[in-house]
Design a protein around this motif. Structure first.
Motif, PDB file in Angstrom:
ATOM      1  N   ILE A  71       0.791  -1.029   0.118  1.00  0.00           N
ATOM      2  CA  ILE A  71       0.153  -0.169  -0.007  1.00  0.00           C
ATOM      3  C   ILE A  71       0.775   1.289  -0.055  1.00  0.00           C
ATOM      4  N   PRO A  72       0.375   2.274  -0.444  1.00  0.00           N
ATOM      5  CA  PRO A  72       1.249   3.647  -0.515  1.00  0.00           C
ATOM      6  C   PRO A  72       1.298   4.155   0.661  1.00  0.00           C
ATOM      7  N   ASP A  73       0.332   4.481   1.584  1.00  0.00           N
ATOM      8  CA  ASP A  73       0.364   5.141   2.872  1.00  0.00           C
ATOM      9  C   ASP A  73      -0.332   4.394   3.941  1.00  0.00           C
ATOM     10  N   ILE A  74       0.457   4.074   4.756  1.00  0.00           N
ATOM     11  CA  ILE A  74      -0.327   3.175   6.221  1.00  0.00           C
ATOM     12  C   ILE A  74      -1.217   4.083   6.885  1.00  0.00           C
ATOM     13  N   ILE A 188     -10.468  19.770  -6.938  1.00  0.00           N
ATOM     14  CA  ILE A 188      -9.103  19.726  -6.449  1.00  0.00           C
ATOM     15  C   ILE A 188      -8.516  18.405  -7.009  1.00  0.00           C
ATOM     16  N   ALA A 189      -7.853  18.335  -7.993  1.00  0.00           N
ATOM     17  CA  ALA A 189      -7.367  17.130  -9.026  1.00  0.00           C
ATOM     18  C   ALA A 189      -6.244  16.502  -8.062  1.00  0.00           C
ATOM     19  N   GLY A 190      -6.361  15.158  -7.909  1.00  0.00           N
ATOM     20  CA  GLY A 190      -5.078  14.327  -7.407  1.00  0.00           C
ATOM     21  C   GLY A 190      -3.820  14.453  -8.307  1.00  0.00           C
ATOM     22  N   PHE A 223      -2.402  12.956  -2.554  1.00  0.00           N
ATOM     23  CA  PHE A 223      -3.612  12.669  -2.003  1.00  0.00           C
ATOM     24  C   PHE A 223      -3.396  12.806  -0.392  1.00  0.00           C
ATOM     25  N   THR A 224      -3.121  14.087   0.038  1.00  0.00           N
ATOM     26  CA  THR A 224      -2.971  14.117   1.642  1.00  0.00           C
ATOM     27  C   THR A 224      -3.594  15.245   2.045  1.00  0.00           C
ATOM     28  N   VAL A 225      -3.893  15.306   3.616  1.00  0.00           N
ATOM     29  CA  VAL A 225      -4.538  16.468   4.177  1.00  0.00           C
ATOM     30  C   VAL A 225      -3.970  17.745   3.747  1.00  0.00           C
ATOM     31  N   GLU A 226      -2.384  17.750   3.736  1.00  0.00           N
ATOM     32  CA  GLU A 226      -1.728  18.761   3.545  1.00  0.00           C
ATOM     33  C   GLU A 226      -1.667  19.459   2.187  1.00  0.00           C
ATOM     34  N   ALA A 227      -1.873  18.322   1.101  1.00  0.00           N
ATOM     35  CA  ALA A 227      -2.052  18.877  -0.210  1.00  0.00           C
ATOM     36  C   ALA A 227      -3.301  19.396  -0.481  1.00  0.00           C
ATOM     37  N   ASP A 250     -10.736  11.595  -0.016  1.00  0.00           N
ATOM     38  CA  ASP A 250     -11.384  12.515   1.367  1.00  0.00           C
ATOM     39  C   ASP A 250     -10.332  13.084   1.979  1.00  0.00           C
ATOM     40  N   LEU A 251      -8.972  12.785   1.803  1.00  0.00           N
ATOM     41  CA  LEU A 251      -7.834  13.574   2.745  1.00  0.00           C
ATOM     42  C   LEU A 251      -7.846  14.923   2.103  1.00  0.00           C
ATOM     43  N   ILE A 252      -7.786  14.959   0.666  1.00  0.00           N
ATOM     44  CA  ILE A 252      -7.545  16.214   0.429  1.00  0.00           C
ATOM     45  C   ILE A 252      -8.777  17.165   0.758  1.00  0.00           C
ATOM     46  N   ALA A 253     -10.156  16.449   0.848  1.00  0.00           N
ATOM     47  CA  ALA A 253     -11.343  17.207   1.204  1.00  0.00           C
ATOM     48  C   ALA A 253     -11.066  17.691   2.637  1.00  0.00           C
TER      49      ALA A 253
END
Length: 339
Positions: A71-74, A188-190, A223-227, A250-253
């Motif tokens: 997986i990319p992100d635990i 907001i595109a990934g 695809f992160t909260v920070e982004a 969802d994290l972007i949101a």
């Protein structure tokens, strides 16, 4: 030291042949005998404490009964349900799952892949693929049974893949916003080196054009909260007048909501926000997140099914399984302020 219970011990306990016990305990051959006998054998095996000798089975079958999952992100909440679906399906077939993460780094993905191969896993499920992905190519080149899930590569026809129908998911989000009265929507595109980022952006542009909506695009770096927070900053500084946002995930949101709220922009009375993925606990956010929910656990199950089929026969035709998402409407969306 306790004595290991063997198949012949179970057979002697029941007064039947060892071959019958062996067939009953093997999912591939249990249908060759009556279900009553299978039930009796399994109950006796449990009672006596029989466990399969995987070391011996590995020598016989040239298998380790292990599968790697990358997986990319635990920390991304969308992946545990996928892993759950994978592990539960494989466990029923006596496979053990090793789960590794890459921090969204291709170099780390190759390193982790080689660790799995050195342990002779029977196959790999990759949820970390980039559009051009070295770890996927490594599996193809070395004929390692492979399935990608939730992500894929540019040449997807070369591999088995399990995805959600992203065009349908984006349409669900936009139709919901149209029904609320929104006519100017931002996406907001990934990241555009990941197929999800590309597909969701393409679907957004195409459907907004078809519905004659005013559409804007801001790109998130990941695809992160920070982004998501950085993209929301760009949204405010650009003075874009969009009244709704469809986020790449969802994290972007979540990042966008946090930034807008911190800068006195109310969600949803001033700007509505829709996420994508349906991560666990999205309903517990403030405001509760409206999101396109992917069938994550089912995707994991389908990926495991395809992988087991491929382990049995690597020549089976490559399959793409596309599962339908659904929209979960919550408190982060509302009519536009001028409505």
């Amino acid at each position: 030291m306790s004595v290991r219970i063997r198949i012949k011990d179970v057979a002697q306990h029941l007064g039947i042949s060892s071959s019958t016990v062996s067939r009953a305990l093997n999912p591939k051959t249990s249908n060759m005998i009556s279900s009553d006998v299978v039930t009796k054998v399994k109950r006796a095996a449990d009672k006596l404490g029989y466990t399969m000798d995987f070391a011996a089975a590995s020598l016989r079958n040239q298998r380790t009964y292990t599968v790697g999952v990358i997986i990319p992100d635990i920390l991304n909440p969308v992946f545990p349900p996928i892993i759950k679906g994978i592990q539960e399906y494989l466990s029923k077939h006596d496979f053990v799952t090793f789960t590794l993460f890459t921090n969204n780094q291709q170099d780390q993905a190759i390193t982790e892949m080689k660790k799995l191969v050195s342990r002779r896993v029977d196959g790999v499920i990759i949820a970390s693929a980039f559009l051009q992905d070295a770890s996927v190519n490594y599996c193809i080149d070395n004929k390692i049974p492979l399935v990608t899930v939730n992500r894929s590569i540019k040449d997807g026809h070369l591999i088995h893949q399990v995805m959600d129908d992203e065009h349908h998911g984006i349409q669900l989000a936009i139709d919901h916003l149209i029904a609320l009265g929104h006519t100017h929507i931002l996406h907001i595109a990934g990241p555009q080196n990941i197929l999800q980022g590309i597909k969701r952006k393409e679907a957004f542009v195409q459907y907004c054009r078809a519905q004659n909506l005013q559409a804007e695009i801001i790109h998130a770096e990941s695809f992160t909260v920070e982004a998501g927070s950085a993209a929301a900053r760009d949204f405010l500084t650009s003075k874009c007048s969009a009244t709704a946002i469809v986020a790449g995930n969802d994290l972007i949101a979540v990042g966008a909501i946090q930034y807008l709220t911190a800068h006195n922009i109310n969600v949803p009375s001033q700007v509505s926000i829709v996420g994508y993925n349906g991560m666990p606990f999205a309903e517990m956010l403030s405001p509760a997140l409206t999101t396109v929910t992917i069938p994550a656990e089912q995707m994991g199950q389908q990926a495991a099914r395809l992988l087991l089929n491929t382990i049995e026969d690597q020549e089976v035709p490559k399959q793409k399984v596309l599962l339908a998402p659904k929209l979960e409407v919550r408190a982060s969306t509302a009519p536009p302020p001028h409505a």
